[in-house]
Design an enzyme around this catalytic site. Sequence first.
Site, PDB file in Angstrom:
ATOM      1  N   LYS A 187       8.261   4.708  -0.452  1.00 31.72           N
ATOM      2  CA  LYS A 187       8.659   3.857  -1.575  1.00 31.72           C
ATOM      3  C   LYS A 187       9.938   3.085  -1.243  1.00 31.72           C
ATOM      4  CE  LYS A 187       5.282   5.575  -3.987  1.00 31.72           C
ATOM      5  NZ  LYS A 187       4.015   4.830  -4.120  1.00 31.72           N
ATOM      6  N   ASN A 188      10.235   2.062  -2.032  1.00 27.58           N
ATOM      7  CA  ASN A 188      11.464   1.292  -1.802  1.00 27.58           C
ATOM      8  C   ASN A 188      12.693   2.179  -1.861  1.00 27.58           C
ATOM      9  OD1 ASN A 188       9.402  -0.663  -2.286  1.00 27.58           O
ATOM     10  ND2 ASN A 188      10.967  -2.177  -2.799  1.00 27.58           N
TER      11      ASN A 188
END
Length: 364
Positions: A187-188
């Site tokens: 994920k970011n």
Amino acid sequence: MIPVNSLQRHIQPLADRLATASRAVIDSGYFVLGPHVQRFEQAFAAYCGVRHVMGVGNGTDALELSLRALEIGPGDRVAVVANAAMYGTTAILACGGTPVFVDIDPATHTMCPKALASVLATGPIKAVIVTHLYGRLADMASLLPLCRKHGILVVEDCAQAHGARDISGTRAGAFGDIASFSFYPTKNLGALGDGGAVATSNDAFAERTRQLRQYGWSAKYVNELAGGRNSRLDEMQAALLLELLPELDGWNERRREIANRYSREIRSEALALPPACGGEHVAHLYVVRCKDRDSTREQLASMGVQTDLHYPIPDYLQPSVQGKADASPLPCTEADARSVLTLPCFPELTDFEVSTVIDACNRL
């Protein structure tokens, strides 16, 4: 081969800081729901612009506990898109609810407000899961008033949208009644293992979530709420996320820079590209559409570019969902499933690699 993502490249520059943070946890003697979790919850709540964040075990638990905090249960109908890999649907089914699938806007891959309005005419809906897919905010300016008009609770699925914000500066997680985040490593904002969080500014929903993540306890060994889980963000992951959170906006800006170069410079007629983006999109994935996906993937692989598929099977066509939900076909969702293709897009891609991907696409 230019990879779709590289966690080794992403984490290696921070290895010394993360090792120091890990040692601090080891030395502290606190490993579950301790001071690092509290500090991360406070920091992430401030970042998102909400009053409460509760760390949980993973993003799917975050979705399920969000629904349970809203008292979704057997017989409740929950609207959700079908192009986001089953996570929302899985959470609805875990609560005993019924998924009601809503088609997407082909321009954004996110829930179509007109399609939601049509679904609302079919019967009562207790909640809507709005997924900010691929890093792009859904059309909250249209979806929220529609839900408020009908008295429908809104759950934001922010697993791919950490830091995305609208023109007013409101971030993903601060629009609806409650929101879920994943900290899966890709994920970011990713941990070095599983992790998730529930975010809300509603005090009652926050308190229910805190109970539900730990067996439904109101006090130790007093199980007050049904549907409780053993789902807690651990101290180690919280300490690492505290180190990574200050880097998030910079990483998102680099992702946008790469995505916008693709959108400006790829000119192949074989690919349909998303538009250039601003703060509303944190470019978790750069997803194009193509008519002959298998051939396109083979050609790009032969030129040294790895690709992936996000996502090839609509939820209502998954074997585990058969007989448990309305299986009415969704034309835009099914068109996406047949045509979407993900190109490399992560902060550590070099400018040369980005140029190589662009050149390969333009040779299709």
